[in-house]
Design a protein around this motif. Structure first.
Motif, PDB file in Angstrom:
ATOM      1  N   THR A  11       9.010  -9.020   4.582  1.00  0.00           N
ATOM      2  CA  THR A  11       8.449  -8.463   3.352  1.00  0.00           C
ATOM      3  C   THR A  11       9.201  -7.216   2.917  1.00  0.00           C
ATOM      4  OG1 THR A  11       6.286  -9.310   4.020  1.00  0.00           O
ATOM      5  CG2 THR A  11       6.306  -7.685   2.262  1.00  0.00           C
ATOM      6  N   ALA A  12       9.637  -6.413   3.871  1.00  0.00           N
ATOM      7  CA  ALA A  12      10.422  -5.222   3.530  1.00  0.00           C
ATOM      8  C   ALA A  12      11.722  -5.624   2.836  1.00  0.00           C
ATOM      9  CB  ALA A  12      10.721  -4.408   4.785  1.00  0.00           C
ATOM     10  N   LEU A  13      12.379  -6.663   3.328  1.00  0.00           N
ATOM     11  CA  LEU A  13      13.622  -7.124   2.703  1.00  0.00           C
ATOM     12  C   LEU A  13      13.344  -7.668   1.301  1.00  0.00           C
ATOM     13  CD1 LEU A  13      15.338  -8.918   5.727  1.00  0.00           C
ATOM     14  CD2 LEU A  13      15.840  -6.651   4.804  1.00  0.00           C
ATOM     15  N   ALA A  14      12.229  -8.374   1.140  1.00  0.00           N
ATOM     16  CA  ALA A  14      11.861  -8.875  -0.191  1.00  0.00           C
ATOM     17  C   ALA A  14      11.616  -7.720  -1.152  1.00  0.00           C
ATOM     18  CB  ALA A  14      10.620  -9.760  -0.090  1.00  0.00           C
ATOM     19  N   ARG A  15      11.033  -6.646  -0.662  1.00  0.00           N
ATOM     20  CA  ARG A  15      10.786  -5.476  -1.505  1.00  0.00           C
ATOM     21  C   ARG A  15      12.084  -4.758  -1.869  1.00  0.00           C
ATOM     22  NH1 ARG A  15       6.142  -3.083  -2.870  1.00  0.00           N
ATOM     23  NH2 ARG A  15       4.225  -4.145  -2.236  1.00  0.00           N
ATOM     24  N   CYS A  16      13.120  -5.005  -1.117  1.00  0.00           N
ATOM     25  CA  CYS A  16      14.431  -4.435  -1.442  1.00  0.00           C
ATOM     26  C   CYS A  16      15.183  -5.309  -2.452  1.00  0.00           C
ATOM     27  CB  CYS A  16      15.257  -4.268  -0.168  1.00  0.00           C
ATOM     28  SG  CYS A  16      14.613  -3.031   0.985  1.00  0.00           S
ATOM     29  N   GLY A  17      14.507  -6.296  -3.001  1.00  0.00           N
ATOM     30  CA  GLY A  17      15.122  -7.157  -4.012  1.00  0.00           C
ATOM     31  C   GLY A  17      15.953  -8.281  -3.439  1.00  0.00           C
ATOM     32  N   LEU A  18      15.790  -8.560  -2.150  1.00  0.00           N
ATOM     33  CA  LEU A  18      16.571  -9.606  -1.500  1.00  0.00           C
ATOM     34  C   LEU A  18      15.757 -10.893  -1.396  1.00  0.00           C
ATOM     35  CD1 LEU A  18      17.948  -7.238   1.240  1.00  0.00           C
ATOM     36  CD2 LEU A  18      19.315  -8.278  -0.578  1.00  0.00           C
ATOM     37  N   ASN A  30      -2.137 -16.819   4.026  1.00  0.00           N
ATOM     38  CA  ASN A  30      -3.170 -15.847   3.638  1.00  0.00           C
ATOM     39  C   ASN A  30      -2.677 -14.973   2.493  1.00  0.00           C
ATOM     40  OD1 ASN A  30      -4.734 -16.841   5.723  1.00  0.00           O
ATOM     41  ND2 ASN A  30      -4.339 -15.148   7.117  1.00  0.00           N
ATOM     42  N   ARG A  31      -1.412 -14.602   2.545  1.00  0.00           N
ATOM     43  CA  ARG A  31      -0.834 -13.742   1.507  1.00  0.00           C
ATOM     44  C   ARG A  31      -0.831 -14.453   0.151  1.00  0.00           C
ATOM     45  NH1 ARG A  31       2.343  -9.248   1.571  1.00  0.00           N
ATOM     46  NH2 ARG A  31       3.828  -8.905  -0.122  1.00  0.00           N
ATOM     47  N   ALA A  32      -0.398 -15.705   0.153  1.00  0.00           N
ATOM     48  CA  ALA A  32      -0.348 -16.452  -1.100  1.00  0.00           C
ATOM     49  C   ALA A  32      -1.742 -16.607  -1.709  1.00  0.00           C
ATOM     50  CB  ALA A  32       0.286 -17.824  -0.858  1.00  0.00           C
ATOM     51  N   GLU A  33      -2.725 -16.883  -0.868  1.00  0.00           N
ATOM     52  CA  GLU A  33      -4.096 -17.046  -1.353  1.00  0.00           C
ATOM     53  C   GLU A  33      -4.641 -15.732  -1.907  1.00  0.00           C
ATOM     54  OE1 GLU A  33      -6.464 -18.657   1.774  1.00  0.00           O
ATOM     55  OE2 GLU A  33      -5.271 -20.508   1.927  1.00  0.00           O
ATOM     56  N   TYR A  34      -4.374 -14.625  -1.203  1.00  0.00           N
ATOM     57  CA  TYR A  34      -4.896 -13.323  -1.642  1.00  0.00           C
ATOM     58  C   TYR A  34      -4.234 -12.893  -2.957  1.00  0.00           C
ATOM     59  CZ  TYR A  34      -6.030  -8.370  -1.747  1.00  0.00           C
ATOM     60  OH  TYR A  34      -6.472  -7.133  -2.142  1.00  0.00           O
ATOM     61  N   ILE A  35      -2.925 -13.083  -3.056  1.00  0.00           N
ATOM     62  CA  ILE A  35      -2.206 -12.702  -4.276  1.00  0.00           C
ATOM     63  C   ILE A  35      -2.741 -13.478  -5.476  1.00  0.00           C
ATOM     64  CG2 ILE A  35       0.029 -12.916  -5.432  1.00  0.00           C
ATOM     65  CD1 ILE A  35       1.366 -12.133  -2.818  1.00  0.00           C
ATOM     66  N   ALA A  36      -2.959 -14.785  -5.295  1.00  0.00           N
ATOM     67  CA  ALA A  36      -3.464 -15.617  -6.393  1.00  0.00           C
ATOM     68  C   ALA A  36      -4.871 -15.189  -6.799  1.00  0.00           C
ATOM     69  CB  ALA A  36      -3.447 -17.081  -5.975  1.00  0.00           C
ATOM     70  N   LYS A  37      -5.693 -14.906  -5.807  1.00  0.00           N
ATOM     71  CA  LYS A  37      -7.084 -14.540  -6.090  1.00  0.00           C
ATOM     72  C   LYS A  37      -7.183 -13.171  -6.743  1.00  0.00           C
ATOM     73  CE  LYS A  37     -11.614 -14.192  -3.847  1.00  0.00           C
ATOM     74  NZ  LYS A  37     -12.357 -14.338  -2.557  1.00  0.00           N
ATOM     75  N   ALA A  38      -6.343 -12.224  -6.292  1.00  0.00           N
ATOM     76  CA  ALA A  38      -6.400 -10.857  -6.812  1.00  0.00           C
ATOM     77  C   ALA A  38      -5.572 -10.676  -8.075  1.00  0.00           C
ATOM     78  CB  ALA A  38      -5.928  -9.875  -5.733  1.00  0.00           C
ATOM     79  N   GLY A  39      -4.771 -11.677  -8.433  1.00  0.00           N
ATOM     80  CA  GLY A  39      -3.933 -11.564  -9.614  1.00  0.00           C
ATOM     81  C   GLY A  39      -2.831 -10.546  -9.486  1.00  0.00           C
ATOM     82  N   ASP A  98       1.154  -9.298  -8.160  1.00  0.00           N
ATOM     83  CA  ASP A  98       2.537  -9.769  -8.087  1.00  0.00           C
ATOM     84  C   ASP A  98       3.238  -8.957  -7.015  1.00  0.00           C
ATOM     85  OD1 ASP A  98       4.978 -10.907  -8.476  1.00  0.00           O
ATOM     86  OD2 ASP A  98       5.450  -9.795 -10.302  1.00  0.00           O
ATOM     87  N   LEU A  99       3.141  -9.410  -5.773  1.00  0.00           N
ATOM     88  CA  LEU A  99       3.724  -8.688  -4.645  1.00  0.00           C
ATOM     89  C   LEU A  99       4.999  -9.389  -4.187  1.00  0.00           C
ATOM     90  CD1 LEU A  99       0.521  -8.019  -2.478  1.00  0.00           C
ATOM     91  CD2 LEU A  99       1.575  -6.503  -4.173  1.00  0.00           C
ATOM     92  N   GLU A 128      -6.190  -5.661  10.723  1.00  0.00           N
ATOM     93  CA  GLU A 128      -6.975  -5.713   9.494  1.00  0.00           C
ATOM     94  C   GLU A 128      -6.203  -6.340   8.331  1.00  0.00           C
ATOM     95  OE1 GLU A 128      -7.950  -1.622   8.970  1.00  0.00           O
ATOM     96  OE2 GLU A 128      -9.704  -1.694  10.302  1.00  0.00           O
ATOM     97  N   LEU A 129      -4.876  -6.262   8.351  1.00  0.00           N
ATOM     98  CA  LEU A 129      -4.066  -6.763   7.247  1.00  0.00           C
ATOM     99  C   LEU A 129      -3.896  -8.277   7.274  1.00  0.00           C
ATOM    100  CD1 LEU A 129      -1.222  -4.066   7.254  1.00  0.00           C
ATOM    101  CD2 LEU A 129      -3.030  -4.323   5.538  1.00  0.00           C
ATOM    102  N   PHE A 130      -3.959  -8.876   8.447  1.00  0.00           N
ATOM    103  CA  PHE A 130      -3.646 -10.301   8.594  1.00  0.00           C
ATOM    104  C   PHE A 130      -4.482 -11.227   7.704  1.00  0.00           C
ATOM    105  CE2 PHE A 130      -4.478 -14.404  10.639  1.00  0.00           C
ATOM    106  CZ  PHE A 130      -3.198 -14.915  10.717  1.00  0.00           C
ATOM    107  N   PRO A 131      -5.822 -11.074   7.636  1.00  0.00           N
ATOM    108  CA  PRO A 131      -6.609 -12.037   6.839  1.00  0.00           C
ATOM    109  C   PRO A 131      -6.225 -12.071   5.363  1.00  0.00           C
ATOM    110  CG  PRO A 131      -8.037 -10.775   8.298  1.00  0.00           C
ATOM    111  CD  PRO A 131      -6.696 -10.113   8.337  1.00  0.00           C
ATOM    112  N   ARG A 132      -5.679 -10.970   4.838  1.00  0.00           N
ATOM    113  CA  ARG A 132      -5.255 -10.942   3.432  1.00  0.00           C
ATOM    114  C   ARG A 132      -3.750 -11.171   3.290  1.00  0.00           C
ATOM    115  NH1 ARG A 132      -7.274  -5.238   1.678  1.00  0.00           N
ATOM    116  NH2 ARG A 132      -6.831  -4.855   3.882  1.00  0.00           N
ATOM    117  N   GLY A 133      -3.072 -11.293   4.411  1.00  0.00           N
ATOM    118  CA  GLY A 133      -1.633 -11.528   4.349  1.00  0.00           C
ATOM    119  C   GLY A 133      -0.849 -10.329   3.860  1.00  0.00           C
ATOM    120  N   LEU A 134      -1.399  -9.146   4.050  1.00  0.00           N
ATOM    121  CA  LEU A 134      -0.750  -7.936   3.537  1.00  0.00           C
ATOM    122  C   LEU A 134       0.050  -7.233   4.621  1.00  0.00           C
ATOM    123  CD1 LEU A 134      -3.667  -6.457   1.382  1.00  0.00           C
ATOM    124  CD2 LEU A 134      -1.738  -7.862   0.623  1.00  0.00           C
TER     125      LEU A 134
END
Length: 269
Positions: A25-32, A52-61, A63-64, A223-229
């Motif tokens: 995720t850190a590499l993705a945040r660097c635009g890679l 979990n991340r994909a589901e949370y992003i879709a539900k919360a609207g 763009d991560l 705590e982050l795992f269930p939301r995929g964060l």
């Protein structure tokens, strides 16, 4: 071609999936562009994390920035040619599918010795081995004397990495950059911690790896795992006023990415 990062350690509980998720995720945040494979076909912790991340992003609207997860493709075993192995084909096809569009491919290996894991290690440009600050975990790398001071011989995992290095050399590929990440370290300077530091430094010189610091033990990771964060997503999800522990953990991640010294990575977090 994509730079392949393999996260491996033949022991469960070392934090491989947490390290894998945060590095990807850190590499993705660097635009890679980052592709991810999970070779633990039974537990699929990293695969579940990203689901979990994909589901949370879709539900919360939201763009991560996120890596792309690819399940290993199925292979019809009746189509195998003599000498071909189904695990080899599944992994090679997945890598071939990702490398055309990705800057990095991160492969998370299971906490056990498998054919898939063995082959993945031979593909690694960078190998990350998370290691708990314990002589129980260190025993996978090398055996030590009763005092925990002298190395008596390399152990099973080091031997597997050595074999992977030999395969890459025979194929004319560049050497694996092996980074042992000391993970889940305690904050206090204890006798065991000091012994571990000394013996890891000795082994690094003997068999050729670099060392880096990983994450201290923190509740936030569970705590982050269930939301995929990840730690880097907290502000984007509306968390304000990060506490000292979260800020320290973000810095640990920054330090880890810097230590890996991956090609073309410019930190922006």
């Amino acid at each position: 071609m994509a730079h392949i990062i393999v996260v491996g350690n033949e022991k469960g509980g070392a934090g491989k999936s947490t390290v894998s998720m945060h590095v990807a995720t850190a590499l993705a945040r660097c635009g890679l562009r980052v592709g991810v494979l999970d070779l633990d076909l039974r537990q699929q912790t990293l695969g579940r994390y990203l689901s979990n991340r994909a589901e949370y992003i879709a539900k919360a609207g939201l763009d991560l920035p996120s890596p792309v997860f690819l399940p290993l493709p199925e292979v019809d075993e009746t189509s195998l040619q003599p000498g071909e192995h189904v695990s080899d084909l599944r992994l090679s096809r997945a890598v071939a599918q990702l490398e055309t569009d990705c800057d990095f491919i991160l492969i998370d290996c299971p906490g056990s010795h498998t054919r898939l894991s063995q082959v993945a290690h031979s593909l690694a440009d960078t190998l990350i081995t998370p290691l708990n600050d314990s002589f129980v975990d260190f025993d996978l790398l090398a055996h030590v004397d009763a005092e925990g001071e002298q190395i008596t011989s390399p152990s099973v995992y080091s031997e597997m990495v050595w074999n992977a290095r030999q395969l890459r050399a025979q194929a004319g590929l560049k050497p694996i950059d092996w980074v042992v990440v000391r993970n889940r370290m305690g904050a206090q300077a204890m006798v065991n911690k000091e012994k571990m530091q000394r013996v890891i430094e000795k082994l690094a010189r003997r068999i050729g790896f670099r060392t880096a610091s990983g994450f201290n033990e923190r509740v936030i990771f569970r705590e982050l795992f269930p939301r995929g964060l990840t730690l880097l997503d907290l502000r984007d999800t509306g968390v304000k006023g990060l506490n000292i522990s979260n800020i320290a953990a973000r810095q640990e991640l920054r330090d880890l990415i810097k230590s890996l010294d991956l090609p073309g990575v410019k930190l922006n977090f």
